[in-house]
Write a protein that holds these residues in place. Structure first.
Motif, PDB file in Angstrom:
ATOM      1  N   LEU A 250       0.836  -1.208   0.000  1.00  0.00           N
ATOM      2  CA  LEU A 250       0.000   0.000   0.000  1.00  0.00           C
ATOM      3  C   LEU A 250       0.871   1.260   0.000  1.00  0.00           C
ATOM      4  CD1 LEU A 250      -3.208   0.623   2.055  1.00  0.00           C
ATOM      5  CD2 LEU A 250      -1.414   2.348   2.023  1.00  0.00           C
ATOM      6  N   LEU A 251       1.877   1.295   0.859  1.00  0.00           N
ATOM      7  CA  LEU A 251       2.715   2.486   0.979  1.00  0.00           C
ATOM      8  C   LEU A 251       3.553   2.719  -0.269  1.00  0.00           C
ATOM      9  CD1 LEU A 251       3.834   1.963   4.674  1.00  0.00           C
ATOM     10  CD2 LEU A 251       2.346   3.797   3.824  1.00  0.00           C
ATOM     11  N   ALA A 252       4.083   1.647  -0.853  1.00  0.00           N
ATOM     12  CA  ALA A 252       4.872   1.799  -2.077  1.00  0.00           C
ATOM     13  C   ALA A 252       4.008   2.331  -3.210  1.00  0.00           C
ATOM     14  CB  ALA A 252       5.500   0.463  -2.463  1.00  0.00           C
ATOM     15  N   GLY A 253       2.780   1.824  -3.313  1.00  0.00           N
ATOM     16  CA  GLY A 253       1.889   2.320  -4.354  1.00  0.00           C
ATOM     17  C   GLY A 253       1.505   3.776  -4.147  1.00  0.00           C
ATOM     18  N   GLU A 255       3.191   6.122  -2.459  1.00  0.00           N
ATOM     19  CA  GLU A 255       4.329   7.028  -2.582  1.00  0.00           C
ATOM     20  C   GLU A 255       5.061   6.901  -3.907  1.00  0.00           C
ATOM     21  OE1 GLU A 255       5.046   9.315  -0.147  1.00  0.00           O
ATOM     22  OE2 GLU A 255       3.145   8.577   0.693  1.00  0.00           O
ATOM     23  N   ARG A 256       4.689   5.904  -4.702  1.00  0.00           N
ATOM     24  CA  ARG A 256       5.340   5.644  -5.998  1.00  0.00           C
ATOM     25  C   ARG A 256       6.851   5.439  -5.825  1.00  0.00           C
ATOM     26  NH1 ARG A 256       0.709   4.876  -6.926  1.00  0.00           N
ATOM     27  NH2 ARG A 256      -0.445   5.441  -8.794  1.00  0.00           N
ATOM     28  N   VAL A 257       7.186   4.551  -4.906  1.00  0.00           N
ATOM     29  CA  VAL A 257       8.584   4.205  -4.674  1.00  0.00           C
ATOM     30  C   VAL A 257       8.690   2.680  -4.654  1.00  0.00           C
ATOM     31  CG1 VAL A 257       9.032   6.295  -3.342  1.00  0.00           C
ATOM     32  CG2 VAL A 257       8.337   4.205  -2.148  1.00  0.00           C
ATOM     33  N   SER A 258       9.895   2.165  -4.551  1.00  0.00           N
ATOM     34  CA  SER A 258      10.074   0.715  -4.464  1.00  0.00           C
ATOM     35  C   SER A 258       9.669   0.223  -3.080  1.00  0.00           C
ATOM     36  CB  SER A 258      11.536   0.343  -4.735  1.00  0.00           C
ATOM     37  OG  SER A 258      12.366   0.750  -3.669  1.00  0.00           O
ATOM     38  N   THR A 259       9.258  -1.027  -3.014  1.00  0.00           N
ATOM     39  CA  THR A 259       8.954  -1.623  -1.719  1.00  0.00           C
ATOM     40  C   THR A 259      10.215  -1.692  -0.857  1.00  0.00           C
ATOM     41  OG1 THR A 259       9.255  -3.839  -2.660  1.00  0.00           O
ATOM     42  CG2 THR A 259       7.016  -2.957  -2.592  1.00  0.00           C
ATOM     43  N   SER A 260      11.373  -1.824  -1.494  1.00  0.00           N
ATOM     44  CA  SER A 260      12.632  -1.850  -0.751  1.00  0.00           C
ATOM     45  C   SER A 260      12.833  -0.549   0.018  1.00  0.00           C
ATOM     46  CB  SER A 260      13.799  -2.083  -1.711  1.00  0.00           C
ATOM     47  OG  SER A 260      14.996  -2.318  -1.020  1.00  0.00           O
ATOM     48  N   ALA A 261      12.516   0.580  -0.621  1.00  0.00           N
ATOM     49  CA  ALA A 261      12.673   1.877   0.035  1.00  0.00           C
ATOM     50  C   ALA A 261      11.741   2.000   1.231  1.00  0.00           C
ATOM     51  CB  ALA A 261      12.412   2.999  -0.956  1.00  0.00           C
ATOM     52  N   VAL A 262      10.536   1.464   1.128  1.00  0.00           N
ATOM     53  CA  VAL A 262       9.584   1.527   2.243  1.00  0.00           C
ATOM     54  C   VAL A 262      10.117   0.745   3.437  1.00  0.00           C
ATOM     55  CG1 VAL A 262       7.259   0.885   2.996  1.00  0.00           C
ATOM     56  CG2 VAL A 262       7.606   1.864   0.715  1.00  0.00           C
ATOM     57  N   VAL A 377       6.764   0.370  -7.566  1.00  0.00           N
ATOM     58  CA  VAL A 377       5.492  -0.329  -7.465  1.00  0.00           C
ATOM     59  C   VAL A 377       4.351   0.646  -7.706  1.00  0.00           C
ATOM     60  CG1 VAL A 377       3.980  -1.618  -5.917  1.00  0.00           C
ATOM     61  CG2 VAL A 377       6.447  -1.992  -5.852  1.00  0.00           C
ATOM     62  N   ALA A 378       3.445   0.286  -8.571  1.00  0.00           N
ATOM     63  CA  ALA A 378       2.266   1.110  -8.834  1.00  0.00           C
ATOM     64  C   ALA A 378       1.016   0.347  -8.416  1.00  0.00           C
ATOM     65  CB  ALA A 378       2.198   1.494 -10.308  1.00  0.00           C
ATOM     66  N   ALA A 379       1.156  -0.476  -7.383  1.00  0.00           N
ATOM     67  CA  ALA A 379       0.027  -1.266  -6.885  1.00  0.00           C
ATOM     68  C   ALA A 379      -0.380  -0.740  -5.522  1.00  0.00           C
ATOM     69  CB  ALA A 379       0.430  -2.731  -6.800  1.00  0.00           C
ATOM     70  N   ALA A 451       0.457   2.733   7.009  1.00  0.00           N
ATOM     71  CA  ALA A 451      -0.500   2.283   5.994  1.00  0.00           C
ATOM     72  C   ALA A 451      -1.912   2.703   6.347  1.00  0.00           C
ATOM     73  CB  ALA A 451      -0.402   0.769   5.841  1.00  0.00           C
ATOM     74  N   ALA A 452      -2.267   2.602   7.637  1.00  0.00           N
ATOM     75  CA  ALA A 452      -3.594   3.024   8.061  1.00  0.00           C
ATOM     76  C   ALA A 452      -3.778   4.527   7.844  1.00  0.00           C
ATOM     77  CB  ALA A 452      -3.806   2.663   9.527  1.00  0.00           C
ATOM     78  N   GLU A 453      -2.757   5.311   8.172  1.00  0.00           N
ATOM     79  CA  GLU A 453      -2.835   6.767   7.973  1.00  0.00           C
ATOM     80  C   GLU A 453      -2.925   7.112   6.493  1.00  0.00           C
ATOM     81  OE1 GLU A 453       0.666   8.128   9.865  1.00  0.00           O
ATOM     82  OE2 GLU A 453      -0.085   7.856  11.910  1.00  0.00           O
ATOM     83  N   ALA A 454      -2.171   6.390   5.663  1.00  0.00           N
ATOM     84  CA  ALA A 454      -2.200   6.666   4.222  1.00  0.00           C
ATOM     85  C   ALA A 454      -3.554   6.339   3.640  1.00  0.00           C
ATOM     86  CB  ALA A 454      -1.099   5.868   3.524  1.00  0.00           C
ATOM     87  N   ALA A 455      -4.173   5.237   4.107  1.00  0.00           N
ATOM     88  CA  ALA A 455      -5.483   4.863   3.593  1.00  0.00           C
ATOM     89  C   ALA A 455      -6.548   5.887   3.973  1.00  0.00           C
ATOM     90  CB  ALA A 455      -5.861   3.482   4.133  1.00  0.00           C
TER      91      ALA A 455
END
Length: 458
Positions: A250-253, A255-262, A377-379, A451-455
């Motif tokens: 959720l966070l990678a999608g 923020e449009r970053v890699s899951t590794s960065a998250v 990640v764009a998911a 993730a909860a805050e982003a949602a």
């Protein structure tokens, strides 16, 4: 019953030269692990029919595949020995013979025999000057091979190189040709790195390192902490979190970053919390496969990248979303400056240490073992807080006592589908068991909260 099939190979050339920078990086890691360096060996089993690769496979297909990949990839016929002055060099053999271990089994015992053969091919440490770095085996039922088994020394490949090797092995097992030429061989890589162009690349990378090394705090952990009574020298603790995996997605999608960065951002914030730092200084393992000639190379190309992440004062440590963007930018700089002469870095570290009156501590490392970890990640749009919350009870934590390890803090992201799987190797003098557990669970809490805050914000 076990027999050995001999495979003769004849490559296009042989020769001796110094190690490439990627080989040096792994050689040093091996030396830090001795006498437990066999733990770095890699292996895999291919179930030919179960994985839909081929049926009715004769032993000749296995031996032909071994011959093809060994002749194609010089790394698989490269041994490392000491030159007259003690410096390690790579010795590429032009020709030789490799054994394929063949085990006869029944249909009911084939899978178990394959696992046992994998263990036998993986467990023994390599004799680096004398052993071939590639081991092969097959499990046969009647005249048909059901499982192909391979072991490889980490010195001659890394995770990215293993991907290229497995691709070529699978094509060989299918009986399909390898049309395109192999990417750059380690021998050629070493020669390039000793050229004027290679030196310029190294110098540029080390200027980046110098800018950070001259300003970051010297220590990563408080000094003079005694190891608690009853603690082993190291813990290896592994957190498995399906909820964390959804949160990262959720966070990678978002923020449009890699899951590794998250994941690295959460680890950086949690480490700063536990050490009182304003920034996290970590060495990240960089595959370097984005560079020309290395995408399909089997030889090792990975090196450490220096990643400095500004986390901020303690009161800002709950704001993971703010740190994720910083981490992505810091990671990209680390990736771009992760090809350099290791000996030149040694000199730089010595110079900076002398000038600053103390050694710069580089004992924090991060390694994302997933092959697709650098892909943006764009998911995540379909991930909901409810789905994440439902998986919270599935989190697991398991422990292993370790007597020796080559770093004080090393966080690995493991390739486990459907789960955020993190293994932390920690020196108990700086992170005893309670702190290790708090670190891993703290990473999970940060991710789930963010993730909860982003949602909600979306």
């Amino acid at each position: 019953m076990t027999e050995r099939a001999l495979v003769e190979f004849s490559g296009s050339r042989g020769g001796v030269c110094g190690l490439s920078w990627g080989q040096v990086a792994i050689w040093r890691a091996i030396q830090r692990m001795v006498p437990d360096d066999a733990a770095l060996n890699m292996s895999w089993v291919t179930d030919l029919e179960g994985e839909g690769i081929s049926t009715g496979t004769p032993l000749s297909r296995i031996t032909a595949t071994v011959r093809t990949v060994v002749e194609r990839h010089e790394s698989l016929r490269t041994r490392v020995r000491a030159a007259g002055d003690g410096t390690p060099v790579q010795d590429v053999a032009a020709a030789g013979t490799i054994e394929v271990h063949v085990v006869d089994a029944t249909a009911d015992t084939a899978a178990a025999e394959a696992r046992a053969l994998q263990e036998r091919l993986t467990a023994p440490a390599y004799d680096y000057p004398d052993d071939w770095p590639f081991r092969a085996g097959a499990v046969r039922v009647g005249d048909v091979v059901t499982h192909a088994v391979f072991g490889i020394c980490h010195l001659v490949t890394d995770r990215g190189g293993l991907t290229a090797l497995v691709r070529d092995v699978v094509l060989g097992l299918r009986g399909e040709p390898l049309a395109e030429p192999a990417d750059r061989q380690p021998y050629d890589q070493a020669l390039h790195q000793r050229s004027a162009a290679g030196r310029r690349q190294s110098e540029k990378a080390l200027r980046y390192w110098a800018r950070h090394l001259e300003t970051v705090p010297l220590r990563r952990f408080p000094a003079g902490t005694p190891r608690p009574a009853g603690e082993p020298p190291f813990w290896a603790a592994t957190l498995g979190s399906p909820a964390g995996d959804l949160a990262v997605t959720l966070l990678a999608g978002r923020e449009r970053v890699s899951t590794s960065a998250v994941i690295l951002a959460a680890a950086a914030v949690q480490l700063a919390r536990q050490t009182g730092a304003r920034e996290t200084v970590a060495q990240v393992i960089v595959s370097n496969r984005f560079r020309p000639g290395l995408a399909g190379a089997v030889g090792p190309a990975s090196q450490d990248g220096l990643c400095v992440i500004e986390v901020g004062p303690p009161e800002a440590h709950d704001d993971l979303l703010r740190v994720i963007g910083r981490t992505m930018r810091a990671s990209l700089q680390a990736y771009l400056h992760a090809q350099y002469d290791p000996a030149a870095l040694d000199d730089l570290l010595a110079e900076v240490g002398a000038a600053r009156g103390g050694e710069v501590d580089l004992s924090v490392s991060f390694n994302d073992r997933r092959f697709d970890s650098q892909t943006p990640v764009a998911a995540g749009e379909t991930v909901t807080p409810a789905a994440i919350e439902a998986l919270r009870p599935a989190t697991t934590l398991r422990w292993e006592r370790i007597e020796h390890y080559g770093a004080r803090y090393f966080l690995h992201v493991n390739a486990v589908p459907g789960s955020l799987d993190l293994t932390l190797f920690a020196d108990t003098a700086v992170l005893p068991a309670a702190a290790v557990e708090e670190h891993l669970r703290g990473i999970e809490r940060l991710l789930l909260r963010a993730a909860a805050e982003a949602a909600v914000a979306a």
